[in-house]
Structures are given as structure tokens and as C-alpha cells.
Design a protein around this motif. Structure first.
Motif, PDB file in Angstrom:
ATOM      1  N   CYS A  80     -87.201  78.883  79.132  1.00 25.46           N
ATOM      2  CA  CYS A  80     -86.960  80.254  78.815  1.00 25.46           C
ATOM      3  C   CYS A  80     -86.738  81.126  79.866  1.00 25.46           C
ATOM      4  O   CYS A  80     -87.623  81.479  80.791  1.00 25.46           O
ATOM      5  N   GLU A  81     -85.567  81.722  80.245  1.00 22.73           N
ATOM      6  CA  GLU A  81     -85.375  82.494  81.193  1.00 22.73           C
ATOM      7  C   GLU A  81     -86.022  83.936  81.035  1.00 22.73           C
ATOM      8  O   GLU A  81     -85.635  84.504  79.923  1.00 22.73           O
ATOM      9  N   ASN A  82     -86.563  84.617  82.030  1.00 23.94           N
ATOM     10  CA  ASN A  82     -87.218  85.823  81.870  1.00 23.94           C
ATOM     11  C   ASN A  82     -86.360  86.830  82.768  1.00 23.94           C
ATOM     12  O   ASN A  82     -86.861  87.275  83.637  1.00 23.94           O
ATOM     13  N   ASN A  83     -85.209  87.196  82.416  1.00 27.14           N
ATOM     14  CA  ASN A  83     -84.099  87.974  82.826  1.00 27.14           C
ATOM     15  C   ASN A  83     -83.721  89.161  81.747  1.00 27.14           C
ATOM     16  O   ASN A  83     -82.967  88.877  81.069  1.00 27.14           O
TER      17      ASN A  83
ATOM     18  N   ALA B  71     -87.702  93.602  70.493  1.00 23.19           N
ATOM     19  CA  ALA B  71     -88.481  92.629  69.939  1.00 23.19           C
ATOM     20  C   ALA B  71     -89.240  92.076  71.377  1.00 23.19           C
ATOM     21  O   ALA B  71     -90.535  91.765  71.412  1.00 23.19           O
ATOM     22  N   ARG B  72     -88.368  92.038  72.398  1.00 20.72           N
ATOM     23  CA  ARG B  72     -89.319  91.705  73.829  1.00 20.72           C
ATOM     24  C   ARG B  72     -90.191  92.692  74.192  1.00 20.72           C
ATOM     25  O   ARG B  72     -91.324  92.367  74.374  1.00 20.72           O
ATOM     26  N   ASP B  73     -90.086  93.965  74.104  1.00 18.77           N
ATOM     27  CA  ASP B  73     -90.551  95.068  74.384  1.00 18.77           C
ATOM     28  C   ASP B  73     -91.761  95.228  73.633  1.00 18.77           C
ATOM     29  O   ASP B  73     -92.934  95.726  73.893  1.00 18.77           O
ATOM     30  N   LEU B  74     -91.670  94.794  72.176  1.00 19.89           N
ATOM     31  CA  LEU B  74     -92.840  95.133  71.147  1.00 19.89           C
ATOM     32  C   LEU B  74     -93.530  93.766  71.234  1.00 19.89           C
ATOM     33  O   LEU B  74     -95.208  94.022  71.284  1.00 19.89           O
ATOM     34  N   TYR B  75     -93.266  92.696  71.023  1.00 22.49           N
ATOM     35  CA  TYR B  75     -93.854  91.353  70.633  1.00 22.49           C
ATOM     36  C   TYR B  75     -94.592  90.650  71.997  1.00 22.49           C
ATOM     37  O   TYR B  75     -95.528  90.264  71.999  1.00 22.49           O
TER      38      TYR B  75
ATOM     39  N   THR C  59     -80.077  89.741  80.807  1.00 26.46           N
ATOM     40  CA  THR C  59     -79.548  88.489  79.851  1.00 26.46           C
ATOM     41  C   THR C  59     -79.891  88.622  78.278  1.00 26.46           C
ATOM     42  O   THR C  59     -79.267  87.961  77.683  1.00 26.46           O
ATOM     43  N   ILE C  60     -80.595  89.753  77.959  1.00 27.94           N
ATOM     44  CA  ILE C  60     -81.195  89.837  76.620  1.00 27.94           C
ATOM     45  C   ILE C  60     -80.169  90.924  76.067  1.00 27.94           C
ATOM     46  O   ILE C  60     -80.182  92.137  76.779  1.00 27.94           O
ATOM     47  N   PRO C  61     -79.764  90.652  75.043  1.00 25.31           N
ATOM     48  CA  PRO C  61     -78.777  91.569  74.436  1.00 25.31           C
ATOM     49  C   PRO C  61     -79.520  92.877  73.959  1.00 25.31           C
ATOM     50  O   PRO C  61     -80.658  92.752  73.457  1.00 25.31           O
ATOM     51  N   ALA C  62     -79.025  94.112  74.116  1.00 20.62           N
ATOM     52  CA  ALA C  62     -79.687  95.247  73.863  1.00 20.62           C
ATOM     53  C   ALA C  62     -80.160  95.330  72.524  1.00 20.62           C
ATOM     54  O   ALA C  62     -81.432  95.936  72.539  1.00 20.62           O
TER      55      ALA C  62
END
Length: 76
Positions: A1-4, A15-19, A7-10
Motif C-alpha cells: 500500500c503506497e502511503n502518498n 476516510a484516511r484522515d478519519l480512520y 495519490t489519494i483522490p480528494a
């Protein structure tokens, strides 16, 4: 899993910021087993699940206390 972050759609960044912070803290505080058994107990009735929960009331209580006090990130 790339942690960039770029590259994550807006529409998926929430979800990333919350979970991710939630699960990082959940794991670092040692509550993953308790949550797993609680969720599995809600899904099905299995003896090993019931036995673990009965044998670990302090872990269930600690998880519940942590969860109630968890500070969810606030959207900027």
C-alpha cells in the motif's frame, strides 16, 4: 500500500484522515483484540468468542472507556 497523500483522490481523503488515526491508536493502545471479539460477537454466536469475552472483561471495559474518550479528528 503506497502511503502518498498526493495519490489519494480528494473524495477518499476523509476516510484516511478519519480512520487511520483511529486504528493506529486502537492498535497502539492494545484494543484490537477487544474490538475484534466485540464485532464478531455481534455477527455470530460462537463459543470461542463468548469464552474470550467472559475471560477478558477488563479488556472489554478498557476498550469501551478508550472508545468513549477517543477524540475524532475535526475536519478543517
Amino acid at each position: 500500500c503506497e502511503n502518498n497523500k498526493d495519490t489519494i483522490p480528494a473524495e477518499e481523503k476523509w476516510a484516511r484522515d478519519l480512520y487511520i488515526p483511529f486504528y493506529n491508536e486502537l492498535i497502539s493502545k492494545g484494543h484490537l483484540d477487544a474490538l475484534s471479539y466485540i464485532l464478531n460477537k455481534a455477527r455470530r454466536e460462537e463459543d470461542y468468542i463468548t469464552e474470550w469475552i467472559k475471560a477478558n472483561p477488563e479488556k472489554i471495559k478498557a476498550f469501551n472507556e478508550w472508545y468513549k474518550s477517543y477524540k475524532w479528528p475535526v475536519k478543517n
